[in-house]
Structures are given as C-alpha cells and as structure tokens.
Design a protein around this motif. Structure first.
Motif, PDB file in Angstrom:
ATOM      1  N   HIS A 107       0.853  -1.161  -0.108  1.00  0.00           N
ATOM      2  CA  HIS A 107      -0.008   0.071  -0.004  1.00  0.00           C
ATOM      3  C   HIS A 107       0.897   1.201   0.002  1.00  0.00           C
ATOM      4  O   HIS A 107       0.624   2.312  -0.834  1.00  0.00           O
ATOM      5  CB  HIS A 107      -1.056  -0.030   1.154  1.00  0.00           C
ATOM      6  CG  HIS A 107      -1.742   1.222   1.275  1.00  0.00           C
ATOM      7  ND1 HIS A 107      -2.969   1.209   0.551  1.00  0.00           N
ATOM      8  CD2 HIS A 107      -1.722   2.351   2.064  1.00  0.00           C
ATOM      9  CE1 HIS A 107      -3.635   2.411   0.660  1.00  0.00           C
ATOM     10  NE2 HIS A 107      -2.909   3.017   1.556  1.00  0.00           N
ATOM     11  N   HIS A 138       1.159   4.560  -2.482  1.00  0.00           N
ATOM     12  CA  HIS A 138       1.261   6.162  -2.287  1.00  0.00           C
ATOM     13  C   HIS A 138       2.355   6.713  -2.780  1.00  0.00           C
ATOM     14  O   HIS A 138       2.275   7.872  -3.392  1.00  0.00           O
ATOM     15  CB  HIS A 138       1.223   6.317  -0.676  1.00  0.00           C
ATOM     16  CG  HIS A 138      -0.301   6.213  -0.031  1.00  0.00           C
ATOM     17  ND1 HIS A 138      -1.157   7.120  -0.458  1.00  0.00           N
ATOM     18  CD2 HIS A 138      -0.863   5.421   1.155  1.00  0.00           C
ATOM     19  CE1 HIS A 138      -2.404   6.947   0.258  1.00  0.00           C
ATOM     20  NE2 HIS A 138      -2.083   5.708   1.202  1.00  0.00           N
ATOM     21  N   SER A 177      -0.215   9.532   6.451  1.00  0.00           N
ATOM     22  CA  SER A 177      -1.658   9.322   6.342  1.00  0.00           C
ATOM     23  C   SER A 177      -2.077   8.506   7.809  1.00  0.00           C
ATOM     24  O   SER A 177      -1.493   8.579   8.784  1.00  0.00           O
ATOM     25  CB  SER A 177      -1.800   8.084   5.056  1.00  0.00           C
ATOM     26  OG  SER A 177      -1.441   7.027   5.765  1.00  0.00           O
ATOM     27  N   HIS A 188      -0.087   5.537   8.341  1.00  0.00           N
ATOM     28  CA  HIS A 188       1.395   5.369   8.356  1.00  0.00           C
ATOM     29  C   HIS A 188       2.114   6.774   8.198  1.00  0.00           C
ATOM     30  O   HIS A 188       1.481   7.635   7.669  1.00  0.00           O
ATOM     31  CB  HIS A 188       1.977   4.511   7.265  1.00  0.00           C
ATOM     32  CG  HIS A 188       0.886   4.093   6.134  1.00  0.00           C
ATOM     33  ND1 HIS A 188       0.719   5.175   5.182  1.00  0.00           N
ATOM     34  CD2 HIS A 188      -0.114   3.192   6.031  1.00  0.00           C
ATOM     35  CE1 HIS A 188      -0.400   4.441   4.633  1.00  0.00           C
ATOM     36  NE2 HIS A 188      -0.616   3.516   4.804  1.00  0.00           N
ATOM     37  N   ASP A 195      -6.767   7.085  -0.485  1.00  0.00           N
ATOM     38  CA  ASP A 195      -6.545   5.629  -1.064  1.00  0.00           C
ATOM     39  C   ASP A 195      -7.309   5.531  -2.325  1.00  0.00           C
ATOM     40  O   ASP A 195      -8.260   5.922  -2.396  1.00  0.00           O
ATOM     41  CB  ASP A 195      -7.078   4.671  -0.048  1.00  0.00           C
ATOM     42  CG  ASP A 195      -6.098   4.914   1.364  1.00  0.00           C
ATOM     43  OD1 ASP A 195      -4.935   5.291   1.043  1.00  0.00           O
ATOM     44  OD2 ASP A 195      -6.567   4.046   2.268  1.00  0.00           O
TER      45      ASP A 195
HETATM   46 ZN   LIG Z   1      -3.381   4.960   2.403  1.00  0.00          ZN
END
Ligand SMILES: [Zn+2]
Lengths: 355, 236
Positions: free
Chosen positions: A130, A134, A155, A158, A321
């Motif tokens: 993921h 990004h 985010s 994270h 996302d």
């Molecule tokens: Zn994300």
C-alpha cells in the motif's frame, strides 16, 4: 502448464507491447477502488467509492462494516472502471491489488477478488504494498519524475520517510514508532468534537486559530533519528483540554487545532528536509492522505525551495487511497517480471520489500 | 452444465466440479483456516486434475452463509470475481442447506449446527420429503439450550452435524438421549459437492444472481452496528 508458469511466459509477451493496461484494486481501508492505468502513468479511469458516510456514525472506520461494503461494491466499481476507461477485460494485461498493510478483512476482499479475476482471465497477478502505491501516486501526477528522490508518506495508517533509489528500490529512513500522523489528527479531531474524518476538519479549524498560541511538544527522538512519534503530542493535547475543563477555563478550539497541527508539521517538515540532506537527494515528494494538508504542502515547499530542492506532491484525489496508484506501482513491478502466485495473501502489517 | 462450487464458510475449505450429474472432482481441506492462501490454488488444482478449463464452467456456486464473516467474504469475493470474469451467474447456497444435503434421504430431523461463538450456534432444521430437502426451521443464531428445548418438544430422531457438534455433543446427548445421532466424519462438515448439486437445482428454478448482486448472508450484524443500535434504542 500451471497458472504461474503460464503467466511467467505471458509477462515476456506483455513487455513487447506498446500499451500495457493494468486493472488495479484497492480495498485496504474504507475506499473501494478500481482503476485502469496504461503504461504506469496514464490513468484511464480511477473509480473510488468512499464508505465514509457509512462509518461516520461510528466515529471511525469499523473493519467489519468496511469489509461488508467492499464485497457489495467491488464488482460495480470494477465495471465502472472498465467502462470509464472504455475498455473490456479483453484489453487488460495484468491485475494489480493492494495486499497490505491495512485492515486485513478489508484487504482480503480485494485480494480474493483480484486473484479470481486474474485466474479466470488468465492474466498475471501483481500484489502491491500500500505504501508503495502512495509513493507511486507522484509518478501519475508528475510525468517526468524519476527516482532517486526522498518521499514522505503520511496518512491515517502510516508515517514513513523513504529513500526511493530506483523503481521498486526502497530504503526506509524513518517511520512512526507509535501513532501515524493522520491518526493523531483523527484523535485530536475527536477530542475537539469535530467528527470524522479528522484531518480536513482540524485543518479547516486551524485556519481560524493561532499556531503559536499553545506550545505543544515536538518529539524529535534521538539525535539524527528520522523516526517519528506523535503519541506524546496527542496526549499533551488531551491533557491541555482536560486541564482547561477542570479549571473551568474556556478553550479556544481553533488555537488548539492550529497549535497541534503546527507541532505535527514542524516535525514532519524538519525530518523530511533532514532526510534529503542526509542522503544528498535533491528531489522531495509528499504522498498519503496527510499530503492533502495545504499547510504541510506550503511549509515543505518553502523549506525545500530555500534548500534548493525540487518539491512535488500529488493532487488531492491521488493522495487518498485510490487504485490508480496501485496500478502504477503494479506496472513497475510487472515490467521487471515480479508477479504474484495464486496463494497471495493479505496482511495487516508487512514490510515494503524492494524488487 | 458444469458447476464450480466453493465453500470457505468454516474452517473447512472445499471446492468441487460437478459436470451435469457427474461429480468430476472434489477437494476438502479440514486443517487450518488459511482460506485466502489455499482457495485459488485448490480451484486451480481440481480443474487441472479433471481436465477442465475455467472457461468451461457455467455456474459458480458458493456458500452464502451463515458462517465465519471473513470466510464467507473470501468465498463471496472469489465467486464474484470468477463469475464476473467469465460472465456467468453466481448461485449462493445457504451454508446450512449444504450441510443438511450431506445426509440424503434419511429419516428424522437433520440439525446442522455451526459454532457461532458468543455461546451460540448457527442452525436450521430440515426433513426429507420425497426427493427434496425441506427446511422446517429457518436459519437462526441461538444458544444450544434454546435449540435443544425446541427439539425436545418435537418427536423422532435428530441427526446432528457441523463444527458445533464437538463443542456441544455431551450436552446434546444429555438432553436428547437416544434421540440424538451424529453424522460420521465423511458427511459431518461442509462439502462443496453438496453445494454444487443444490446450486444446479436452484439454477433450474431460476434462482441465481448476477456477479455484482451477490452478497453473503451473515445472519448477524457487526458488533459495532449492534452496539450502535443498542445505544440509539436506549436514547429513545
Ligand atoms: Zn493509505
């Protein structure tokens, strides 16, 4: 010939093609998203079905509710992505999917669906991290961006400082040791009764406040560390609100929001610039949901400009996302022949591996 | 007509290929819950073993619920993905119907029980009438005590099966005595072949869904929703 053997051959054929189209799926949290991306950077469609309205009454994302919604929505989103791109399954060359990190129940819907599509359509499958997605959002926005560079991914889930040394070549320079930056925004938003999702609401309120009104702590950790820690700051905000309540003093919520936000941004900006200095990189990018924060963009831009670094960030929709970023990351994996087996699993936490 | 059936509603992962009235292949793995890793490789293996290409499949059958929430979703998302890619219908078969169908033409009441945790079982009651399986009590989540009170008031043998049996066997024997029978291991857990046959029967009656319309039947709301409703109710 088994599926994986067949796909290994197929990848070689795909690489000869002028137009490589990846269908990508992202279900790691509360957005059900599907995109069609051509040659990594040309987004033909990027459908995002946000569930935020279903979760608002719970004050945050409920994993079970999110997972159920993903199952209901996924095929509609896939069909919308195909039709908006003006293509059919027969035009697709590979299927990419986020397989972690994230909410495992939510990830499993996307992973199971993507695997079924790849198997039945006889297309290579590419599992994507993921955060790698990004990072790749910037390739979509900035067609000339090439590694190496430094990126700050911030985010709700994270906060990572990453040295991108090449396509798929990552060195994690720093990460959060407790709360993610966006998580701190969400928690402070809740404490200020702003509702959910917290980031944009705190930012909006902060615009009316004084960022120097309250001296909240900035946690820099050991000398030279590029790691983050935001839980102390969050606790300081909660303590401040509690103390005011006990003393019967009125709280200027806008000042709290502005001062909190400034404390987060100071650390993020300082460490990002320090990462560039340390590695000698002259390009800095920003990614992830918190990259939508206007003040973060502005401060990082000023500091980068002053230091002579080039600074880039993706537009709002690519910060959230979305599947297009996964399609981009999947493309770069695919063209190096990095494909996934049908046993690909979802994981709540996983390291971002280089390939 | 070729059916590919999958069931990941419990700890068992099962897949089967039914070709008209011939069961061409079946796989039953009752080991550990690693459905996400195993389901597609199992499907690949059984298709390969019976010389069937996925493109020859006409219907995808899947256990629609109740069962493990995550397990149901792995099955559903896989079934929907396959059906979407192939442009074929999905037939959802209630998990408990599938279990009861493991015991064809027997006398007495068939009582599948699945361990639903929180001290409950997912259950329904069935009886064979001619060649059809009749559901005489609808799917429900209730305590084993409630279920047995109900069964005690009925007459005849009751055949139990499902993963709730090892949890409650002794108590069932205590309450129902000789009236309680337990299915042998070859028939007491989810089998995709039972789903496949029930799916063909449903399909012939026009019962099917488009890939995008299928969603699992959870029987229970999420905990967050239950708590939210309780809170709302208390405020009213
Ligand atoms: Zn994300």
């Amino acid at each position: 010939m088994s599926y994986i053997e067949e796909m290994a051959c197929k990848v070689n054929e795909i690489m000869e093609k002028k137009s490589i189209k990846v269908l990508s799926i992202e279900t790691s949290c509360d957005e059900t998203s599907c995109a069609v991306v051509e040659n990594g950077r040309n987004v033909l469609s990027n459908i995002i079905s946000s569930q935020v309205d279903f979760h608002r009454k719970f004050g945050g994302v409920v994993p079970e509710v999110a997972s159920r919604k993903h199952v209901e929505l996924i095929d509609y989103v896939v069909d919308d992505a195909l039709s908006e791109a003006g293509v059919g399954f027969e035009d697709i060359d590979a299927v990419a999917v986020t397989h972690g990190p994230g909410l495992v129940g939510a990830l499993l819907v996307g992973v199971s669906h993507a695997k079924a599509l790849a198997f039945a359509l006889k297309l290579p499958l590419v599992g994507v991290h993921h955060i790698e997605g990004h990072i790749c959002a910037n390739y979509i926005e900035h067609k000339t961006l090439e590694p190496p560079y430094i990126t700050l991914v911030a985010s709700g889930g994270h906060s990572h400082l990453v040295h991108v040394k090449g396509y798929g070549k990552y060195e994690i320079l720093g990460r959060t040791r407790d709360d993610a930056a966006g998580e701190a925004f969400d928690k402070v938003a809740r404490a200020l009764d702003l509702g959910y999702p917290g980031g944009p609401l705190v930012e909006a309120l902060a615009r009316e406040g004084d960022p120097r009104a309250i001296d909240f702590p900035r946690t820099y950790l050991e000398d030279g560390s590029l790691d983050f820690s935001f839980s102390g700051l969050k606790t300081a905000v909660l303590n401040y609100l509690n103390t005011c309540l006990q003393k019967g003093e009125s709280v200027n919520r806008a000042d709290v929001a502005a001062s909190f936000q400034q404390a987060v941004l100071d650390v993020l900006v300082d460490k990002t610039v320090a990462a560039a200095r340390k590695t000698g990189q002259r390009v800095v990018t920003l990614a992830g949901g918190v990259a939508s924060n206007g003040r973060l963009r502005e401060e990082l831009r000023q500091r980068c400009t002053a230091a002579g670094y080039e600074f880039m960030y993706p537009s709002g929709i690519l910060c959230t996302d979305n599947a297009a970023m996964i399609g981009c990351a999947g493309y770069y994996r695919l063209i190096t022949g990095t494909i996934s087996p049908l046993s690909l699993n979802a994981a709540a936490s996983m390291e971002m591996d280089s390939y | 007509m070729k059916v590919l059936a999958i069931d990941t509603s419990s700890i068992v992962a099962s897949a089967a290929v039914l070709d008209g009235d011939k069961l061409a292949a079946e796989y039953i793995l009752n080991h550990r819950k690693t459905h996400s890793e195993h389901l597609l490789p199992i499907i690949e293996e059984i298709l390969e073993s019976c010389g069937t290409d996925i493109s020859e499949i006409d219907i995808i059958a899947v256990a629609s619920g109740p069962g493990s929430f995550t397990g149901l979703r792995i099955g559903a998302a896989t079934a929907k993905g396959l059906a979407h890619a192939l442009g074929i219908p999905v037939v959802g078969v209630p998990t408990l119907d599938g279990l009861a169908f493991n015991l064809p033409y027997c006398d007495g009441i068939i009582c599948p029980i699945m361990d639903a945790r929180r001290n409950q079982v997912y259950t329904a009651l069935y009886r064979w009438e001619q060649d059809g399986l009749c559901r005489i009590k609808d799917h429900s989540a209730l305590s084993i005590e409630e279920l047995l009170t109900e069964l005690k008031a009925m007459s005849g043998k009751v055949i139990f099966l499902g993963d709730g049996v090892p949890v409650h066997r002794e108590y069932i024997k205590e309450i129902l005595g000789d009236r309680a029978l337990f299915a042998p291991p070859n028939a007491d857990r989810q089998r995709a072949s039972s789903l496949a046959e029930l799916a063909i029967r449903s399909f012939r009656r026009g019962l099917m869904t488009k890939y995008n319309e299928f969603t699992p039947f959870y029987l229970r709301k999420s905990q967050a929703e239950r708590e939210y409703e309780k809170k709302q109710g208390a405020q009213e």
